[in-house]
Design an enzyme around this catalytic site. Sequence first.
Site, PDB file in Angstrom:
ATOM      1  N   SER A   1      -4.410  -4.566 -13.963  1.00  0.00           N
ATOM      2  CA  SER A   1      -4.221  -3.186 -13.523  1.00  0.00           C
ATOM      3  C   SER A   1      -4.969  -2.245 -14.481  1.00  0.00           C
ATOM      4  O   SER A   1      -5.946  -2.640 -15.109  1.00  0.00           O
ATOM      5  CB  SER A   1      -2.711  -2.912 -13.493  1.00  0.00           C
TER       6      SER A   1
ATOM      7  N   LYS B   1      -5.279   1.206  -8.315  1.00  0.00           N
ATOM      8  CA  LYS B   1      -4.499   0.416  -9.280  1.00  0.00           C
ATOM      9  C   LYS B   1      -2.994   0.665  -9.128  1.00  0.00           C
ATOM     10  O   LYS B   1      -2.191  -0.239  -9.377  1.00  0.00           O
ATOM     11  CB  LYS B   1      -4.948   0.724 -10.713  1.00  0.00           C
TER      12      LYS B   1
END
Length: 278
Positions: free
Chosen positions: A148, A166
């Site tokens: 992420s 993300k």
Amino acid sequence: MRIRELLPEGLFAGKVVFITGGGSGINLGIARNFASLGASIGICGRTLDRLESAREELEELGAAVSVSVADVRDFDALATAFARSREELGPMDCLVCGAAGNFVAPAEALSPNGFKAVVDIDLLGSFNSARAAFEQLGETHGSIVFVSAGQAYTPYFAQAHVGAAKAGVDNLMQNLALEWGRYGIRSNSVVPGPIDDTEGMRRLAPGKLKEQIPPLVPLRRLGTVDDVGMAAVFLASPLASYVTGCRLVVDGGQNLPGSGLFGQLVQDAMSGKLPRSE
Ligand code: COA
């Protein structure tokens, strides 16, 4: 490799780890850390030359390696890559969803297709990867590590597309932790901060801008790809066997004060190139 001083060399012996986007950068660093502990490694990406040079590096660390050209936006290409990896190495014990796209663009200068390109690579690509790996991971009671970014939970200047993508990746990570726990599959994210010597840093902090970052980081240094690789190894290892749905932040504390100072640096660096507000 430092990880060999910290963990038993055979921790991942007989295990298979597949890393999307594993041909370079943070993802190759993650691959090297797993390879150093005995894992066999599958990698895919869009550029064969890059993948072949990564293969050489990983083989030097003693890993058996399976390489496939596949864009994570293409589900069928991924399914073929995972089938090949299974044939060459055995069923997958860990999937690392690392493939990502990024560029710096203020929202008002971003085309819908530019926004879509990043969401497709990061978010749809992560879903495609997890979905295509589901059967193998169910068989091994394996785990997924999503890569992420701090943009998922802190807004960053000129990163609207990345933040949206993300944030979706982290939400998907937690949803899969919730849904696939019953198959024995764990799902977690690693969240890299400013990591030296990566494509992301070259794009986000080109030239001298990079030197201005360490003073803004509580631990006063840039991260290394091994910092992220070691965290990914932890999440996939038996050390984390009861950890699922977790976002493990590896940023030296960089996101704690927010992104304001970073944003100012980027705006200063782009001054003269930004559209005017009047
Ligand atoms: N600023 C604004 N828009 C940009 C851009 C930039 N720097 N770079 C690409 N775009 C836009 C393009 O203009 C295009 O939109 P348009 O059709 O409206 O013109 C759209 O994004 C898609 O571009 P394209 O080059 O066709 O996409 P791609 O699929 O070949 O590449 C990217 C994907 C754009 C994310 C590319 O940067 C990439 O491949 N990155 C991979 C590596 C990477 O980013 N690593 C860092 C990870 S942190």
